[in-house]
Design a protein around this motif. Structure first.
Motif, PDB file in Angstrom:
ATOM      1  N   LEU A  84       0.837  -1.248   0.010  1.00  0.00           N
ATOM      2  CA  LEU A  84       0.137   0.052  -0.138  1.00  0.00           C
ATOM      3  C   LEU A  84       0.673   1.110  -0.022  1.00  0.00           C
TER       4      LEU A  84
ATOM      5  N   ASN B 106      -0.573  -2.134  -5.747  1.00  0.00           N
ATOM      6  CA  ASN B 106      -1.875  -2.531  -5.516  1.00  0.00           C
ATOM      7  C   ASN B 106      -2.945  -2.608  -6.470  1.00  0.00           C
TER       8      ASN B 106
ATOM      9  N   TRP C 175      -6.152  -3.916  -6.523  1.00  0.00           N
ATOM     10  CA  TRP C 175      -7.313  -3.560  -6.097  1.00  0.00           C
ATOM     11  C   TRP C 175      -7.526  -1.986  -5.696  1.00  0.00           C
ATOM     12  N   GLN C 176      -6.334  -1.534  -5.338  1.00  0.00           N
ATOM     13  CA  GLN C 176      -6.327  -0.015  -4.880  1.00  0.00           C
ATOM     14  C   GLN C 176      -6.477   0.807  -6.279  1.00  0.00           C
TER      15      GLN C 176
ATOM     16  N   PRO D  52      -1.179   2.906   6.466  1.00  0.00           N
ATOM     17  CA  PRO D  52      -1.668   3.135   5.029  1.00  0.00           C
ATOM     18  C   PRO D  52      -2.742   2.586   4.715  1.00  0.00           C
ATOM     19  N   MET D  53      -3.831   2.934   4.210  1.00  0.00           N
ATOM     20  CA  MET D  53      -4.736   2.210   3.433  1.00  0.00           C
ATOM     21  C   MET D  53      -5.277   2.193   2.184  1.00  0.00           C
ATOM     22  N   SER D  54      -6.139   1.430   1.605  1.00  0.00           N
ATOM     23  CA  SER D  54      -6.435   1.186   0.324  1.00  0.00           C
ATOM     24  C   SER D  54      -7.298   2.681  -0.082  1.00  0.00           C
ATOM     25  N   ALA D  55      -7.310   3.095  -1.405  1.00  0.00           N
ATOM     26  CA  ALA D  55      -8.182   4.342  -1.584  1.00  0.00           C
ATOM     27  C   ALA D  55      -9.660   3.774  -1.679  1.00  0.00           C
TER      28      ALA D  55
END
Lengths: 284, 284
Positions: free
Chosen positions: A272, A277, A279-280, B246-249
């Motif tokens: 991330l 990534n 999926w992101q 940290p995170m996915s959008a």
């Protein structure tokens, strides 16, 4: 100013057009062929967004909630029917008071093949596999954590409960509607999928030989999680790289969704941070 | 064979001896002077164990639950009164059905001074500070995670809800009864305590400049967490080392108890693995 939308007023709780909303709790238990229920504004907005994997068949709103949700409906190229009813009629339809005043019926469509959800080797792929998780809060929580921490998909064994159950969707903060997911018969099928796709099978268990934080970065992994209490079956653990989270003496275990989040943060965090990534990148 | 214990049968819901159990939900809302309610076998066993910080004033069991809990009562050097009642009388006392059939009244005693809960410098000390957390599930979950992941204590600001609320104790898996905890007026008082005791103040926030996993090992820290939604106030964050996960959008945030667990795993995990952990060592 809020856009105006066309609604279909419902006065008769037995109106056949809103039959999918009837006897809601009883049907929650037996399941709905091809359909599921979404409850509450946050999750309805996810269902109507471009990010959802599912289409809405219809929407049922308490009269006073229509104006506040009109923007989300008006933004759709092809909006489903929006029914409106008084609180009293709405409760008579469902059989109990719907405090949020916001419901929708979603269409399950055809489930994707599990293999289609695995990003191709040798690219990065982090998947979560749930084995025997029968608690809707935990399954919903795991979807939220998997989506937030960058997993590509969640795979379910046959004994794991339905992530499209009303409460699981709510606890997932709507991510049960967006994160790819498919079901396999059992843990053996999950392990076979890992082997086919070059994923390192990881088992999270208090008896793990390695700690999560000592695990080196992995580009491709399937993280298996079992129910609190029984945990993962021993023969499944034996076929995986077994990981533990160091715990204080006198405390049994963490909630399974929390333990999964700690492992995913370690597994996916690096990807991330470096934005590698899929999926992101596929999300708006 | 289960030991025999003496119980006091209650037939009259208005019996003054069981008055602290009456009108349970109403009193949950207004609070109980000096007392709290424990519900369910798991948490009652924690209350009666040597690990709890609190004493039991009395126990109220459904008749059929007495034999199964006799061992925990018989093990006490000085057992509190154990009342037994039929399910119907028990429900009449509390005002709603107590499915678990297991209740107890705990005594709050005098709250420790917050400063007394900080292990002395330069030793290892990891504390959690909760700012404005008004959800009992989240506060209970944070106690469970703090206890399991090796924090020394939880400090609460004035706006955070009571961890000895019935449901918070249950969600904490009983750790609200064992992990040291004290209340301070506000975030300023938490930051002043951190300064007095040489604790690095950390703020967990989506806007954090550093990632949790990039944080070097710290021997002494106070991890501040705010409510989901509003988060920590900006002036508080400005006085801390601000950390993010940290995170996915497209995914807003994690549950606050989950985010806290990820940070604590990073902060305390090394100490747990090396067994340099006063809280752990003080537990049987």
């Amino acid at each position: 100013m809020a856009p105006l939308i066309e609604t279909i007023p419902i006065d008769d709780p037995a109106d056949p057009r809103i039959a999918p909303y009837a006897a809601m709790r009883e049907r929650d238990l037996v399941g709905r062929a091809g359909r599921f229920v979404v409850e509450g504004e946050v999750t309805l907005r996810v269902l109507l967004s471009g990010r959802a994997r599912f289409a809405a068949e219809s929407i049922l709103l308490a009269e006073e909630r229509v104006a506040g949700l009109a923007d989300a409906v008006a933004a759709l190229p092809e909006a489903p029917p929006v029914y409106s009813a008084s609180r009293a009629v709405m409760s008579a339809i469902t059989g109990f008071p719907i405090h949020r005043g916001v419901l929708a019926i979603g269409l399950r469509g055809s489930e994707p093949a599990p293999d289609a959800l695995v990003p191709p080797s040798p690219g990065r792929a982090i998947l979560v596999g749930l084995v025997g998780l029968t608690n809707h809060d935990n399954v919903g929580g795991l979807f939220r954590n998997a989506a937030g921490l960058g997993a590509d998909a969640v795979l379910l064994d046959g004994a794991t409960c339905d992530p499209l159950y009303r409460k699981a969707i709510r606890v997932s903060a709507g991510t049960a509607l967006t994160l790819p997911s498919a079901r396999l018969p059992d843990a053996d099928a999950l392990l076979a999928l890992a082997e086919r796709h070059d994923l390192v099978p990881l088992a999270l268990t208090p008896a793990g030989r390695e700690t999560v934080s000592a695990l080196p970065p992995l580009r491709r992994a399937l993280l298996l999680l079992g129910a609190e209490g029984p945990g993962l079956p021993e023969p499944v653990i034996a076929r995986c790289r077994a990981l533990r989270i160091p715990m204080s003496a006198g405390v049994d275990s963490l909630n399974v969704a929390t333990a999964g989040a700690i492992a995913l943060h370690h597994l996916a965090g690096h990807h991330l941070a470096t934005r590698d990534n899929p999926w992101q990148l596929s999300q708006p």
